[in-house]
Write a protein that holds these residues in place. Structure first.
Motif, PDB file in Angstrom:
ATOM      1  N   GLY A   1     -34.496   3.888  19.282  1.00 32.29           N
ATOM      2  CA  GLY A   1     -33.667   4.091  20.212  1.00 32.29           C
ATOM      3  C   GLY A   1     -32.538   3.028  20.277  1.00 32.29           C
ATOM      4  O   GLY A   1     -32.341   2.459  19.108  1.00 32.29           O
ATOM      5  N   GLU A   2     -31.381   3.235  21.157  1.00 30.63           N
ATOM      6  CA  GLU A   2     -30.488   2.282  21.383  1.00 30.63           C
ATOM      7  C   GLU A   2     -30.821   0.741  21.224  1.00 30.63           C
ATOM      8  O   GLU A   2     -31.822   0.584  21.889  1.00 30.63           O
ATOM      9  N   ALA A   3     -30.220  -0.004  20.575  1.00 31.67           N
ATOM     10  CA  ALA A   3     -30.334  -1.166  20.444  1.00 31.67           C
ATOM     11  C   ALA A   3     -30.235  -2.040  21.729  1.00 31.67           C
ATOM     12  O   ALA A   3     -29.431  -1.471  22.453  1.00 31.67           O
ATOM     13  N   GLU A   4     -31.073  -3.062  22.125  1.00 39.44           N
ATOM     14  CA  GLU A   4     -30.677  -3.637  23.460  1.00 39.44           C
ATOM     15  C   GLU A   4     -30.771  -5.066  23.034  1.00 39.44           C
ATOM     16  O   GLU A   4     -31.216  -5.559  22.013  1.00 39.44           O
ATOM     17  N   LEU A   5     -30.153  -5.907  24.213  1.00 41.10           N
ATOM     18  CA  LEU A   5     -30.266  -7.406  24.119  1.00 41.10           C
ATOM     19  C   LEU A   5     -29.307  -7.922  22.618  1.00 41.10           C
ATOM     20  O   LEU A   5     -29.918  -9.016  22.233  1.00 41.10           O
ATOM     21  N   VAL A   6     -28.385  -7.204  22.390  1.00 43.83           N
ATOM     22  CA  VAL A   6     -27.722  -7.747  21.075  1.00 43.83           C
ATOM     23  C   VAL A   6     -27.074  -8.989  21.201  1.00 43.83           C
ATOM     24  O   VAL A   6     -26.212  -8.763  22.338  1.00 43.83           O
ATOM     25  N   GLY A   7     -27.264  -9.931  20.562  1.00 42.86           N
ATOM     26  CA  GLY A   7     -26.299 -11.161  20.604  1.00 42.86           C
ATOM     27  C   GLY A   7     -26.215 -11.877  22.222  1.00 42.86           C
ATOM     28  O   GLY A   7     -25.690 -12.754  22.333  1.00 42.86           O
ATOM     29  N   ILE A   8     -27.136 -11.526  22.907  1.00 41.17           N
ATOM     30  CA  ILE A   8     -27.270 -12.295  24.399  1.00 41.17           C
ATOM     31  C   ILE A   8     -28.757 -13.136  24.189  1.00 41.17           C
ATOM     32  O   ILE A   8     -28.853 -14.022  24.396  1.00 41.17           O
ATOM     33  N   ASP A   9     -29.652 -11.912  24.433  1.00 38.15           N
ATOM     34  CA  ASP A   9     -31.026 -12.619  24.494  1.00 38.15           C
ATOM     35  C   ASP A   9     -31.721 -12.054  23.070  1.00 38.15           C
ATOM     36  O   ASP A   9     -31.660 -10.923  22.861  1.00 38.15           O
ATOM     37  N   ARG A  10     -32.458 -13.065  22.861  1.00 38.74           N
ATOM     38  CA  ARG A  10     -32.953 -13.062  21.474  1.00 38.74           C
ATOM     39  C   ARG A  10     -34.731 -12.726  21.744  1.00 38.74           C
ATOM     40  O   ARG A  10     -34.957 -13.657  22.485  1.00 38.74           O
TER      41      ARG A  10
ATOM     42  N   LEU B   1     -41.839  -9.484  27.960  1.00 38.08           N
ATOM     43  CA  LEU B   1     -40.753  -9.991  27.042  1.00 38.08           C
ATOM     44  C   LEU B   1     -40.446 -11.313  27.100  1.00 38.08           C
ATOM     45  O   LEU B   1     -40.249 -11.763  28.369  1.00 38.08           O
ATOM     46  N   GLN B   2     -40.518 -12.148  26.087  1.00 39.15           N
ATOM     47  CA  GLN B   2     -39.978 -13.427  26.106  1.00 39.15           C
ATOM     48  C   GLN B   2     -38.835 -13.564  25.289  1.00 39.15           C
ATOM     49  O   GLN B   2     -38.605 -13.100  24.099  1.00 39.15           O
ATOM     50  N   LEU B   3     -37.736 -13.985  26.202  1.00 40.23           N
ATOM     51  CA  LEU B   3     -36.466 -13.947  25.769  1.00 40.23           C
ATOM     52  C   LEU B   3     -35.709 -15.222  25.397  1.00 40.23           C
ATOM     53  O   LEU B   3     -35.907 -16.280  26.264  1.00 40.23           O
ATOM     54  N   ASP B   4     -35.084 -15.227  24.189  1.00 37.72           N
ATOM     55  CA  ASP B   4     -34.265 -16.744  24.447  1.00 37.72           C
ATOM     56  C   ASP B   4     -32.751 -16.388  24.448  1.00 37.72           C
ATOM     57  O   ASP B   4     -31.982 -15.862  23.954  1.00 37.72           O
ATOM     58  N   ASN B   5     -32.288 -17.015  25.611  1.00 36.93           N
ATOM     59  CA  ASN B   5     -30.995 -16.846  26.234  1.00 36.93           C
ATOM     60  C   ASN B   5     -30.308 -18.158  26.031  1.00 36.93           C
ATOM     61  O   ASN B   5     -30.621 -19.121  26.324  1.00 36.93           O
ATOM     62  N   PRO B   6     -29.162 -18.019  25.576  1.00 34.20           N
ATOM     63  CA  PRO B   6     -28.243 -19.012  25.014  1.00 34.20           C
ATOM     64  C   PRO B   6     -27.800 -19.927  26.438  1.00 34.20           C
ATOM     65  O   PRO B   6     -27.841 -21.197  26.140  1.00 34.20           O
ATOM     66  N   GLN B   7     -27.848 -19.407  27.549  1.00 32.13           N
ATOM     67  CA  GLN B   7     -27.671 -20.163  28.765  1.00 32.13           C
ATOM     68  C   GLN B   7     -28.874 -20.721  29.380  1.00 32.13           C
ATOM     69  O   GLN B   7     -28.913 -21.886  29.803  1.00 32.13           O
TER      70      GLN B   7
END
Length: 349
Positions: free
Chosen positions: A306-315, A332-338
């Motif tokens: 499917g289409e990519a999600e969370l590109v460059g924002i949340d890892r 999901l466990q996300l790594d958010n820069p902020q």
């Protein structure tokens, strides 16, 4: 109190979307989450520094319902780890299905029970609660003879046989099936040896068992050789679906999906989750360039992303899949820069 979200599409392959309820702490350092599926509904327990809450998502309505919500205050809980844990277990109460919840906070342990409505303390059925919690975490079955470097990974079913998976960082993981006697199904990491040290996930689909093999990363930036996917049949034979061609004890194995390790990306994508849904197999991957992607397949030989999600924002650093009556939920466990490490709930088909 309810939180409205969009209900899953009744037909077709609906996209995954974020349905995290509002009003709960999402940062990993500020809350402990635990999730389960009971009677076709998703339950989410959130233990924070100031609140404890249990929510239920009913797929047919797409709404979160609050079953427990209370304020808490614990000395010394203003900083550092939460120091709490939540554990779900299903059992029976007066011949009716019941969902139990064990909350441990510091030296205090509390048992709660729901029979379809709000969670209430269990005061007089402690033995029943303990039995339900024990049933949710059964002991590992008797194991075949195995090298000292191996350790138990999981128990599975394949037809009438019990299948035991063993991880081995030295020799590679293995699968053993037992009807009357133990017999090997996969050995030496499906002949990829230590690069397939672990059984990362497994799911039954149709008459076959699909298994994801590889190495889990101990740190987000650690490179791995890429995961593989194999399909195991009831007679003990197996196909390589995704991975590296090789010669095995069952002859030449080539990837039937024509995909190399880690979905054949320039750098192998990191494995996130694997599940069997009503519409087929789902496989989640992540890398910093392509982002979080969900791949779908009917039989494991042809995959569509499917289409990519969370590109460059949340890892995406971790993912847990839970099958629902009308789809699949992802924690999901996300790594958010902020905001740093956060948690979220996604749902799709």
């Amino acid at each position: 109190m309810t939180h409205s979200v969009s209900a899953p599409s009744p037909t077709g392959l609906g996209p995954f979307r974020d349905i995290t309820p509002g009003g709960i702490p999402r940062r990993c350092g500020e809350a402990v989450w635990s999730a389960t599926v009971f009677e076709g509904a998703l339950y989410l327990a959130v233990l924070g520094r100031e609140i404890q809450t249990v929510l239920r998502l009913e797929p047919s309505t797409g709404k979160w319902e609050t079953l427990l919500h209370r304020s808490v205050s614990r000395p010394g809980a203003d900083s550092g780890e939460i120091g709490a844990a939540a554990q779900f277990a299903a059992g029976r109460f007066q011949e009716a299905p019941a969902l139990y919840l064990r909350i441990a906070a510091g030296d205090e342990v509390e048992h709660l029970r729901s029979v379809g409505g709000p969670f209430e303390p269990v005061l007089s059925h402690f033995e029943e609660v303990q039995a339900a919690l024990t049933a949710a975490s059964p002991a590992a079955p008797a194991l075949p003879d195995h090298p000292p470097t191996s350790r138990f990974s999981r128990a599975l079913k394949l037809g009438s046989a019990t299948v035991v998976g063993l991880d081995d960082p030295v020799l590679g993981c293995s699968l053993w099936a037992k009807e009357e006697n133990w017999k090997p199904v996969l050995v030496r990491g499906a002949h990829r040896y230590s690069e397939n040290a672990e059984i990362l996930a497994a799911a039954s689909h149709g008459d076959c068992l699909f298994v994801v093999l590889g190495k889990s990363a101990s740190a987000p930036r650690r490179k791995t050789p890429g995961f593989e996917v194999v399909r195991v049949y009831a007679d003990g034979s197996w196909d390589l679906l995704i991975g590296t061609p090789r010669v095995s004890d069952q002859g030449l194995k080539v990837p039937l999906a024509c995909l190399g390790p880690g979905m054949d990306e320039f750098e192998p994508s990191r494995f996130c989750f694997f599940a069997s849904g009503r519409n087929g197999l789902l496989l989640g991957t992540y890398d910093d360039l392509a982002g979080f992607r969900i791949w779908r397949s009917v039989d494991g030989t042809r995959w569509v992303a499917g289409e990519a999600e969370l590109v460059g924002i949340d890892r995406v650093r971790g993912a847990e899949s839970l099958p629902l009556a009308g789809g699949i939920a992802l924690i999901l466990q996300l790594d958010n820069p902020q905001h740093g490490l956060t948690q979220s709930v996604w749902i799709g088909e």
